[in-house]
Design a protein around this motif. Structure first.
Motif, PDB file in Angstrom:
ATOM      1  N   ASP A 291      29.851 -33.258   6.141  1.00 38.13           N
ATOM      2  CA  ASP A 291      31.257 -33.604   6.392  1.00 38.13           C
ATOM      3  C   ASP A 291      31.773 -34.449   5.232  1.00 38.13           C
ATOM      4  OD1 ASP A 291      33.746 -34.455   7.377  1.00 38.13           O
ATOM      5  OD2 ASP A 291      33.021 -34.251   9.441  1.00 38.13           O
ATOM      6  N   HIS A 292      32.743 -33.927   4.503  1.00 40.92           N
ATOM      7  CA  HIS A 292      33.261 -34.616   3.323  1.00 40.92           C
ATOM      8  C   HIS A 292      34.003 -35.905   3.693  1.00 40.92           C
ATOM      9  CE1 HIS A 292      34.363 -34.967  -0.820  1.00 40.92           C
ATOM     10  NE2 HIS A 292      35.626 -35.144  -0.479  1.00 40.92           N
ATOM     11  N   ARG A 293      34.397 -36.023   4.985  1.00 42.33           N
ATOM     12  CA  ARG A 293      35.131 -37.228   5.409  1.00 42.33           C
ATOM     13  C   ARG A 293      34.219 -38.431   5.608  1.00 42.33           C
ATOM     14  NH1 ARG A 293      37.870 -33.100   9.429  1.00 42.33           N
ATOM     15  NH2 ARG A 293      35.632 -32.669   9.454  1.00 42.33           N
ATOM     16  N   ASP A 294      32.906 -38.214   5.573  1.00 35.95           N
ATOM     17  CA  ASP A 294      31.994 -39.359   5.701  1.00 35.95           C
ATOM     18  C   ASP A 294      32.183 -40.301   4.500  1.00 35.95           C
ATOM     19  OD1 ASP A 294      30.928 -38.307   7.974  1.00 35.95           O
ATOM     20  OD2 ASP A 294      29.146 -37.469   7.007  1.00 35.95           O
ATOM     21  N   GLN A 295      31.855 -41.570   4.711  1.00 37.23           N
ATOM     22  CA  GLN A 295      31.923 -42.533   3.605  1.00 37.23           C
ATOM     23  C   GLN A 295      30.970 -42.076   2.493  1.00 37.23           C
ATOM     24  OE1 GLN A 295      30.513 -46.352   4.753  1.00 37.23           O
ATOM     25  NE2 GLN A 295      31.445 -47.401   3.017  1.00 37.23           N
ATOM     26  N   SER A 296      31.416 -42.125   1.241  1.00 39.00           N
ATOM     27  CA  SER A 296      30.646 -41.482   0.171  1.00 39.00           C
ATOM     28  C   SER A 296      29.205 -41.981   0.060  1.00 39.00           C
ATOM     29  CB  SER A 296      31.366 -41.636  -1.169  1.00 39.00           C
ATOM     30  OG  SER A 296      31.369 -42.992  -1.518  1.00 39.00           O
ATOM     31  N   ILE A 297      28.974 -43.267   0.342  1.00 33.88           N
ATOM     32  CA  ILE A 297      27.612 -43.790   0.156  1.00 33.88           C
ATOM     33  C   ILE A 297      26.611 -43.256   1.180  1.00 33.88           C
ATOM     34  CG2 ILE A 297      28.186 -45.881  -1.148  1.00 33.88           C
ATOM     35  CD1 ILE A 297      27.982 -47.393   1.589  1.00 33.88           C
ATOM     36  N   VAL A 298      27.110 -42.658   2.269  1.00 31.39           N
ATOM     37  CA  VAL A 298      26.162 -42.065   3.239  1.00 31.39           C
ATOM     38  C   VAL A 298      26.442 -40.574   3.415  1.00 31.39           C
ATOM     39  CG1 VAL A 298      25.617 -44.160   4.544  1.00 31.39           C
ATOM     40  CG2 VAL A 298      27.632 -42.807   5.179  1.00 31.39           C
TER      41      VAL A 298
END
Ligand code: SOE
Length: 376
Positions: A291-298
């Protein structure tokens, strides 16, 4: 609780998957009807007798017409080779029986259209057995797409790879090997394997508008088990096709029985604007989700183990973390079908849904022969 009396035709591998579903259903689900294994039918009486004894059928028939004439049969399951589906299903519809028919629906679109007309005229509940829709991880994929989590879909990619026909000594025709005989099977990997991929794709991603295929028959002649002669092979051993979906996305499909090392590797991947999913029949309980909407660091691919009680079908089986398999997809199919009958609602894939899969298969074969794009 009413009982639905079942007559099953065909004692091969698929006959076992369907019979097993009847044994499991009431132990795990709460179907609206009890099912009774009333009659088993096969042209080979000895085989039918042995199969019937093993799976607990009450009686044995060798002529499906006799079985259809019986008043004590409510539902017919057709698990015979493809060239018999149309004749049996049309007769079953005329006899007013409910029908579950193995895939592919028919040898071709013309036969499939007659089958759809027959079941719709008779008004009998009908379903074509594309079982992979009901593997929990695949059903979860449908749920995620319907919730809009993937956003606009750009790509649909599917493979179904096997390796069991590579030997030139393998004959065609007869038990199990009828899949290599074009007169009995209708086509090769397109109708046998890609049809599964197409059914799932139409369900998850909507209609296909055009196709462009490449097909090949690697082994041109094989001994025929029934005639004893070496005969031309008429099936497609491998097929790859490109397609466009009505929603604007692009499709890429490949199937072969010549992918050494792969036994039944059905995989699909769908790429949307916001998220992607992947599934693999060799690891059927896992749905991969990004899911691209996840925070980038995770942010990354998640491997969802589809075993929790709130996931499709899983609340009916064991406890979270414990798995089920191929056979159970037929149990889910049977339970959904019976619930549809009780509710007076069709359960997909109906014969009409399966006719659309048949149409895509037929256009794919034509495209492979003519080496050109085909509208569906
Ligand atoms: C062919 O080997 C086959 O058994 C298909 O006929 C089935 O539909 C598929 O599920 C597995 O492979």
């Amino acid at each position: 609780m009413k009982t639905v009396n079942v007559g099953l035709i065909g004692c091969g591998f698929m006959g076992r998957t369907h019979s097993n579903a009847h044994h499991q259903i009431a132990q795990f689900f709460d179907p609206p009807y009890r099912t009774a294994l009333k009659a088993i039918c096969d042209v080979n009486g000895e085989k039918a007798k042995a199969f019937g004894a093993k799976w607990g059928y009450e009686s044995v028939e060798t002529d499906y017409r006799k079985m259809l004439a019986r008043k004590d049969i409510d539902m017919v399951e057709i698990t015979t080779p493809n060239n018999t589906h149309a004749e049996i299903a049309i007769a079953a519809a005329e006899a007013g029986k409910m029908i579950i028919c193995e895939k592919p629906l028919a040898l071709n679109v013309a036969e499939g259209e007659r089958m759809v007309a027959a079941v719709e005229k008779a008004g009998v509940p009908n379903l074509c057995s594309y079982n992979y829709r009901r593997v929990p991880a695949v059903t979860l994929a449908k749920q995620l797409i319907d919730e809009g989590r993937l956003g606009k879909i750009f790509h649909y990619r599917a493979n179904f790879l096997q390796d069991w026909t590579i030997s030139t000594d393998l004959p065609q025709g007869g038990d199990a090997l009828w899949r290599l005989d074009v007169k009995v099977a209708g086509s090769g990997v397109t109708g046998d394997l890609l049809a599964h991929c197409i059914d799932t794709a139409l369900w998850l991603n909507g209609g296909v508008t055009e196709v462009c295929a490449m097909t090949e028959t690697f082994i041109k002649e094989r001994k025929h088990n029934i005639t004893g002669k070496v005969e031309k092979v008429g099936i497609d051993d491998a097929c790859a096709f490109l397609c466009r979906f009505a929603n604007g996305s692009l499709g890429l499909f490949e199937s072969t029985r010549y992918a050494r090392g792969h036994k039944a590797l059905y995989t699909f991947e769908i790429n949307g604007e916001s998220a992607s999913i992947k599934w693999d029949l060799h690891d059927p309980h896992r749905l991969q989700y990004f899911d691209h909407r996840d925070q980038s660091i995770v942010r990354g691919w998640r491997s969802i183990h589809v075993t929790d009680g709130d996931m499709p079908y899983m609340g009916k089986w064991w406890v979270p973390g414990l798995t089920i398999g191929y056979a159970e997809s037929f149990v889910h199919q049977l339970n959904d079908f019976l619930e549809g009958v009780a509710a007076g609602k069709p359960t997909g894939p109906t014969f009409r849904d399966a006719l659309e899969t048949q149409r895509v298969c037929e256009r794919v074969i034509e495209s492979g022969k003519e080496r050109s794009w085909k509208n569906v």
